[in-house]
Scaffold this active site. Structure first.
Site, PDB file in Angstrom:
ATOM      1  N   ALA A 243       1.963  -0.144  -0.539  1.00 22.08           N
ATOM      2  CA  ALA A 243       0.681  -0.568   0.023  1.00 22.08           C
ATOM      3  C   ALA A 243       0.635  -2.083   0.266  1.00 22.08           C
ATOM      4  O   ALA A 243       1.560  -2.825  -0.085  1.00 22.08           O
ATOM      5  CB  ALA A 243      -0.460  -0.137  -0.895  1.00 22.08           C
ATOM      6  N   HIS A 244      -0.488  -2.533   0.830  1.00 22.73           N
ATOM      7  CA  HIS A 244      -0.621  -3.933   1.231  1.00 22.73           C
ATOM      8  C   HIS A 244      -0.562  -4.891   0.033  1.00 22.73           C
ATOM      9  O   HIS A 244      -1.058  -4.608  -1.049  1.00 22.73           O
ATOM     10  CB  HIS A 244      -1.893  -4.168   2.039  1.00 22.73           C
ATOM     11  CG  HIS A 244      -3.167  -3.760   1.358  1.00 22.73           C
ATOM     12  ND1 HIS A 244      -4.348  -3.648   2.027  1.00 22.73           N
ATOM     13  CD2 HIS A 244      -3.455  -3.434   0.073  1.00 22.73           C
ATOM     14  CE1 HIS A 244      -5.300  -3.290   1.198  1.00 22.73           C
ATOM     15  NE2 HIS A 244      -4.780  -3.154   0.003  1.00 22.73           N
ATOM     16  N   ASN A 245       0.092  -6.016   0.271  1.00 24.94           N
ATOM     17  CA  ASN A 245       0.201  -7.124  -0.687  1.00 24.94           C
ATOM     18  C   ASN A 245       0.989  -6.777  -1.958  1.00 24.94           C
ATOM     19  O   ASN A 245       0.947  -7.523  -2.935  1.00 24.94           O
ATOM     20  CB  ASN A 245      -1.172  -7.676  -1.062  1.00 24.94           C
ATOM     21  CG  ASN A 245      -1.821  -8.424   0.084  1.00 24.94           C
ATOM     22  OD1 ASN A 245      -2.595  -7.839   0.840  1.00 24.94           O
ATOM     23  ND2 ASN A 245      -1.496  -9.712   0.229  1.00 24.94           N
TER      24      ASN A 245
END
Length: 354
Positions: A243-245
């Site tokens: 997922a993001h980051n």
């Protein structure tokens, strides 16, 4: 079928010790159980030791430490690490089966005039290379790939069919993407506004450092801001979601169907077994190993060996599973004790009456 004399094959091995006929000709590699005459086999895991004396392979790679029986007539090659030596052989075979394509651009490819294309690049059928993209020397884009605006692909990277590198994402040197993986899809971010789920723009990027490998149909989301990072030498299996980051350290291993929620930090040399789920905003320390199908809902210390939901030290989790398997017996024993003591009040099986 091409045959190769063992005497030539062993030249790529490190200090091989040969017992038997080194001139035997080999035409295939097979497991100990399935091998036929003319095959080369190996013992890479000691659990298969009982198969060694029964194999029909003409030649067998064995560790120097092996003390068991060997089949009569087979040629034995002793090495430090049979799996590693076999990998050397398979690397040569791989190059013969799938030779590097000659540098060229297929007529159906679309390459923006502002893109920078290095030397010795192969761009296959239906590839799209967008504005400002940079393709390093020796890169292979096999076909049906999309390279987004201002994306960067480092030298000697190998991008298999239908893999996608979205806008502004960066790949280091010698990165390998298997078919269908997506680098830089939007992160999953929404906020509730007036009873609706409103999308949060994902304006960051994905950075894969040198020697990263990403499996088929794996997705690595672009960051909400800054970057989603995969460290040098990390290997990601098929069907993984990052997922993001998320930040993944160097030389980590993520096995199939792992899912990592946003903003989690995965340390160097971490191993996540298949189908492990990791919640968001957590830290998994360097060298930690998490067993398959675990559900990680808290930070994991460095060099831990954990499994389960929630994760517990491996042997403790194993002990708990054994206890769970004995619960029916325990239930019967408690009923017998209650009966012996004359206790009529039900404590198991259904809710107590007030």
């Amino acid at each position: 079928m091409t045959k190769y004399p063992l005497s030539e094959i062993v030249k790529i091995f490190e200090n091989p010790e040969i017992q038997g006929d080194a001139s035997v000709e080999l035409s295939a590699i097979s497991s100990l159980e399935k091998a036929k005459p003319g095959d080369l086999s190996f013992l890479g895991n000691k659990k298969y030791s009982p198969e060694v004396p029964k194999t029909k392979a003409s030649a067998i790679l064995l560790p120097r430490s092996y003390k068991g029986e060997v089949p009569e007539g087979a040629t034995i090659v002793r090495v430090d690490d049979p799996s590693m030596e076999l990998a050397k052989l398979c690397a040569i075979i791989e190059k013969q089966l799938w030779p590097a394509p000659k540098p060229s651009v297929h007529p159906t490819a679309s390459v923006d005039e502002s893109a920078k294309i290095g030397k010795g690049v192969f761009i296959g059928a239906n590839v799209i290379v967008c504005e400002g993209a940079e393709i390093g020397d020796g890169v292979v884009l096999q076909g049906n790939n999309y390279v987004g605006r201002f994306a960067k692909i480092g030298e000697n990277s190998f991008i298999m069919p239908n893999a996608v590198i979205m806008d502004y994402c960066e790949l280091g040197k010698r990165v390998k993407l298997q078919p269908g993986c997506v680098i830089g899809s939007d992160g999953y971010g929404y906020v509730p506004v007036n009873g609706q789920h409103v999308k949060v723009p994902q304006v960051g990027k994905v950075v894969l450092e040198d020697d990263v490998e990403v499996g088929a149909n794996t997705t690595i989301d672009r960051a909400r801001f800054d970057k989603t990072l995969v460290g040098a030498g990390t290997k990601i299996d098929n069907l993984v979601q990052v997922a993001h980051n998320v930040e993944i350290g160097k030389c980590a291993l993520l096995v199939s169907q792992v899912g990592i929620s946003g903003s989690t930090h995965i340390g160097n040399y971490v191993v996540l077994g298949g189908q492990t789920g990791v919640a968001g905003h957590l830290k998994i320390g360097d060298g930690a190993m998490i067993g398959g199908q675990s559900g990680v809902n808290g930070d994991i210390p460095p060099k831990s060996y954990m499994r389960g939901t929630p994760p517990r030290p491996y042997m403790r989790a194993h002990k708990i599973e054994i206890f769970i398997g004995h619960l029916p017996e325990l239930y019967d024993r408690v009923k017998d004790i209650e009966s012996h003591l004359g206790i009529e009040k039900k404590t198991f099986g259904k809710a107590q009456q007030p």
